[in-house]
Design a protein around this motif. Sequence first.
Motif, PDB file in Angstrom:
ATOM      1  N   CYS A  87       0.868  -1.184   0.000  1.00 40.29           N
ATOM      2  CA  CYS A  87       0.000   0.000   0.000  1.00 40.29           C
ATOM      3  C   CYS A  87       0.901   1.229   0.000  1.00 40.29           C
ATOM      4  N   ARG A 126       3.445  -2.367  -7.821  1.00 40.28           N
ATOM      5  CA  ARG A 126       3.167  -1.122  -7.086  1.00 40.28           C
ATOM      6  C   ARG A 126       4.472  -0.899  -6.339  1.00 40.28           C
ATOM      7  N   GLN A 130       5.987   4.002  -4.872  1.00 37.24           N
ATOM      8  CA  GLN A 130       4.651   4.074  -4.237  1.00 37.24           C
ATOM      9  C   GLN A 130       4.814   4.623  -2.805  1.00 37.24           C
ATOM     10  N   LYS A 133       0.718   8.880   0.076  1.00 33.15           N
ATOM     11  CA  LYS A 133      -0.589   8.353   0.446  1.00 33.15           C
ATOM     12  C   LYS A 133      -1.640   9.447   0.627  1.00 33.15           C
ATOM     13  N   GLU A 283      -8.932   7.291  -5.955  1.00 34.40           N
ATOM     14  CA  GLU A 283     -10.369   7.554  -5.765  1.00 34.40           C
ATOM     15  C   GLU A 283     -10.625   8.957  -5.203  1.00 34.40           C
ATOM     16  N   ARG A 284      -9.700   9.444  -4.355  1.00 37.55           N
ATOM     17  CA  ARG A 284      -9.929  10.732  -3.704  1.00 37.55           C
ATOM     18  C   ARG A 284      -9.549  11.932  -4.567  1.00 37.55           C
ATOM     19  N   HIS A 369      -9.494  -2.046  -1.659  1.00 34.15           N
ATOM     20  CA  HIS A 369      -9.846  -0.769  -1.020  1.00 34.15           C
ATOM     21  C   HIS A 369     -11.319  -0.591  -0.720  1.00 34.15           C
ATOM     22  N   HIS A 409      -5.406  -5.747  -9.370  1.00 34.44           N
ATOM     23  CA  HIS A 409      -4.559  -4.740  -8.713  1.00 34.44           C
ATOM     24  C   HIS A 409      -4.623  -5.039  -7.203  1.00 34.44           C
ATOM     25  N   GLU A 411      -2.881  -5.175  -3.093  1.00 33.75           N
ATOM     26  CA  GLU A 411      -1.884  -4.792  -2.080  1.00 33.75           C
ATOM     27  C   GLU A 411      -1.355  -6.069  -1.442  1.00 33.75           C
TER      28      GLU A 411
HETATM   29  C1  LIG Z   1      -5.154   5.025  -2.157  1.00 34.86           C
HETATM   30  C2  LIG Z   1      -5.368   3.894  -2.778  1.00 34.86           C
HETATM   31  O1  LIG Z   1      -6.527   3.492  -3.282  1.00 34.86           O
HETATM   32  P1  LIG Z   1      -7.871   4.275  -3.577  1.00 34.86           P
HETATM   33  O2  LIG Z   1      -7.500   5.547  -4.280  1.00 34.86           O
HETATM   34  O3  LIG Z   1      -8.609   3.325  -4.450  1.00 34.86           O
HETATM   35  O4  LIG Z   1      -8.529   4.503  -2.260  1.00 34.86           O
HETATM   36  C3  LIG Z   1      -4.302   2.897  -2.986  1.00 34.86           C
HETATM   37  O5  LIG Z   1      -4.316   2.230  -4.029  1.00 34.86           O
HETATM   38  O6  LIG Z   1      -3.453   2.725  -2.111  1.00 34.86           O
END
Ligand SMILES: C=C(OP(=O)(O)O)C(=O)O
Length: 462
Positions: A87, A126, A130, A133, A283-284, A369, A409, A411
């Motif tokens: 992650c 990933r 990566q 966050k 997503e955010r 997620h 995909h 983690e």
């Molecule tokens: C932040 C992540 O996912 P998501 O944007 O789907 O919440 C992620 O892949 O670590």
Amino acid sequence: MTLSTEPHFSTTGHQTAEPSVVAGLDAWRELNPLQQPTYLDSEAHKRAISELSTLPPLIFAGEADVLKAKLAAAARGEAFVLQGGDCAESFSGATADKIRNRVRTVLQMSAVLTYGGSLPVVKVGRMAGQFAKPRSSDTETRDGVTLPAFRGDIVNDHEFTPESRAHDPQRLLRAYHTAASTLNLIRAFTSGGFADLRLVHEWNRGFLANNANYHRYEALAAEIDRAIKFMDACGADFDALRTVEFFSSHEALLLDYERALTRIDSRTGNPYDVSAHFLWIGERTRDLDGAHVDFLARVRNPIGVKLGPTSTADDALSLIDKLDPEHEPGRLTFVTRMGADKIRDVLPDVLRRVGEEAPQVLWMCDPMHGNTITSKSGYKTRRFDDVMSEVAGFFEAHKEAGTIPGGLHVELTGDDVTEVLGGAAHIEDDGLGDRYESLVDPRLNHEQSLEMAFQVAELLKK
Ligand SMILES: C=C(OP(=O)(O)O)C(=O)O
Ligand SMILES: O=C[C@H](O)[C@H](O)COP(=O)(O)O
Ligand SMILES: [Mn+2]
């Protein structure tokens, strides 16, 4: 964000793109990017960005094009993609052992999936970048003390002290160098013999010997065994199978880092983000008029967007208009992460409409997620069964809509951690604390990852 950087030039020193193309790469600065760090020392930040802009690319644009062609094949059903890793990668976790274990896990899963799907598996880590966050909250409170949230090693340190949680621009440079050394080792492993199919198959036999669900997976493993012996008897060139292609990817979250590592490809005059082969929008931050969509629309790498449970077909089609207006094969991947309880309701309609209007899009399933829970003991975790139910729901939705399930995909880690509940070893709530090492989200451990591969191979065979 007011920081501006110099226009970027190709690595050979010539400005090969239109000035308007170069200027457009900074348009995101006016769009109030979400989830960015706040640095107290803006001069130190400027110096770090300026240094990043002079450092060599981590990948070559031509490699990103190769990946794009492979993703295009996956969207046509001619390959399957496996994208996996932490992650949140950490600086201290970039050790030879941990990198090797993760690469090995992805290779082992790929061998099983290749057989199950009778398809080449495109391997994407990933990994090697990566580090950033997005968080639900800007702060974290422990025992009445509130500090800035941990935002990944590229921004601050996980330790819960005011000094560690301060946003430090030097970390941008450390992230680059850690990504470089990680990618170097990945390239060495995957071209130097570590990926030899016969070796990978032996590891899988070792996994089976120790797995409590041995009986469920035994038949498939025996088939793979016979297939390898058959290839051998036919005189297959196993030396040609000692090398594999392994691509890097991460969420393109910190836009000044990504911008500083965006260069003009001297072959074509097009901009590429050379921090990784594949970049995705989370997503955010997938707001249609937001900074992240604007920036990734302007680079030519293959890119992805996460689609959560509130996504509609209209959202997806509008994202395609911005990010892939030419409907270029391999350019755009949607990574759905809807949750096991929602995917069967939400996904089919999205697939049907997008499938009709934009069949070039690649669909991947992130079964992690949408299935995050807090356990009774307080750990952020996921149930292995929920994860697998979302994967099954993904295949069902594609069958219903007549579209192609193109990849996974995940983690995961190659280590023996206790972060996800269940699996053949029956990790339970009171065992999560034994080896819970993730800095943000819970990962499948080595054994759970291989169980996933065997179960997905069964789905692919169908
Ligand atoms: C932040 C992540 O996912 P998501 O944007 O789907 O919440 C992620 O892949 O670590
Ligand atoms: O990896 C994904 C996100 O960064 C993570 O799930 C956010 O976690 P939070 O909700 O604890 O901030
Ligand atoms: Mn995560």
